[in-house]
Design a protein around this motif. Sequence first.
Motif, PDB file in Angstrom:
ATOM      1  N   GLY A 196      34.984  42.652  24.329  1.00 28.53           N
ATOM      2  CA  GLY A 196      33.930  43.194  25.171  1.00 28.53           C
ATOM      3  C   GLY A 196      32.705  43.529  24.345  1.00 28.53           C
ATOM      4  O   GLY A 196      32.687  43.353  23.121  1.00 28.53           O
ATOM      5  N   LYS A 197      31.676  44.019  25.005  1.00 26.02           N
ATOM      6  CA  LYS A 197      30.420  44.322  24.323  1.00 26.02           C
ATOM      7  C   LYS A 197      29.852  45.639  24.845  1.00 26.02           C
ATOM      8  O   LYS A 197      29.627  45.790  26.054  1.00 26.02           O
ATOM      9  N   ALA A 241      28.981  48.896  29.221  1.00 20.27           N
ATOM     10  CA  ALA A 241      29.578  47.808  28.455  1.00 20.27           C
ATOM     11  C   ALA A 241      29.727  46.594  29.363  1.00 20.27           C
ATOM     12  O   ALA A 241      29.463  46.668  30.569  1.00 20.27           O
ATOM     13  N   GLN A 242      30.146  45.503  28.756  1.00 20.84           N
ATOM     14  CA  GLN A 242      30.494  44.303  29.518  1.00 20.84           C
ATOM     15  C   GLN A 242      31.878  43.864  29.097  1.00 20.84           C
ATOM     16  O   GLN A 242      32.228  43.931  27.910  1.00 20.84           O
ATOM     17  N   ARG A 273      35.391  52.477  22.463  1.00 20.05           N
ATOM     18  CA  ARG A 273      34.359  51.507  22.055  1.00 20.05           C
ATOM     19  C   ARG A 273      34.936  50.539  21.022  1.00 20.05           C
ATOM     20  O   ARG A 273      34.732  49.330  21.101  1.00 20.05           O
ATOM     21  N   PRO A 303      34.734  40.683  28.807  1.00 14.34           N
ATOM     22  CA  PRO A 303      34.512  39.320  28.311  1.00 14.34           C
ATOM     23  C   PRO A 303      33.943  38.354  29.348  1.00 14.34           C
ATOM     24  O   PRO A 303      33.393  37.317  28.994  1.00 14.34           O
ATOM     25  N   ILE A 352      26.832  47.966  25.516  1.00 16.81           N
ATOM     26  CA  ILE A 352      25.421  47.621  25.690  1.00 16.81           C
ATOM     27  C   ILE A 352      24.515  48.845  25.779  1.00 16.81           C
ATOM     28  O   ILE A 352      23.333  48.706  26.055  1.00 16.81           O
ATOM     29  N   GLU A 359      35.351  46.456  21.685  1.00 13.92           N
ATOM     30  CA  GLU A 359      34.751  45.402  20.870  1.00 13.92           C
ATOM     31  C   GLU A 359      35.809  44.515  20.228  1.00 13.92           C
ATOM     32  O   GLU A 359      35.651  43.292  20.166  1.00 13.92           O
TER      33      GLU A 359
END
Length: 124
Positions: free
Chosen positions: A92-93, A109-110, A84, A112, A95, A88
């Motif tokens: 990325g993110k 997650a997502q 994680r 970019p 979620i 980040e």
Amino acid sequence: MSHAPDHFACWFETPVRDIEAARAFYADVFRMDLTVDESGPNPMVVFPVKDPATGVSGHLYPGTPSGNGPTVHLVVPDSLAAARDRLEKAGGKAISPEIEIPFGTFFYAQDPDGNSIGLFEARS
């Protein structure tokens, strides 16, 4: 009639806007060496597996992410917390919180480009 192959998934493709930026993102998050393969009609970044003859893998390719396609779940090389953090830092993110299932733990997650991915840590 019943269809039951040994492995239902045979490969996955993930469209990305910038192949080099996506290569760097996935290499950072999953701690692996990735290169752009120019041998085919389009450049692609292939995810490594121990045995390419039997392993299920996929690749990144130049394309237009839809933002609402399927979620591919990928195994992290260490802990979800470490992955994680790398996710980040690499742009990325995350979620979702971590979600426990009988075989391990994952989170959504997502990347970019907005592609949905799941990061998975198997239960030991």
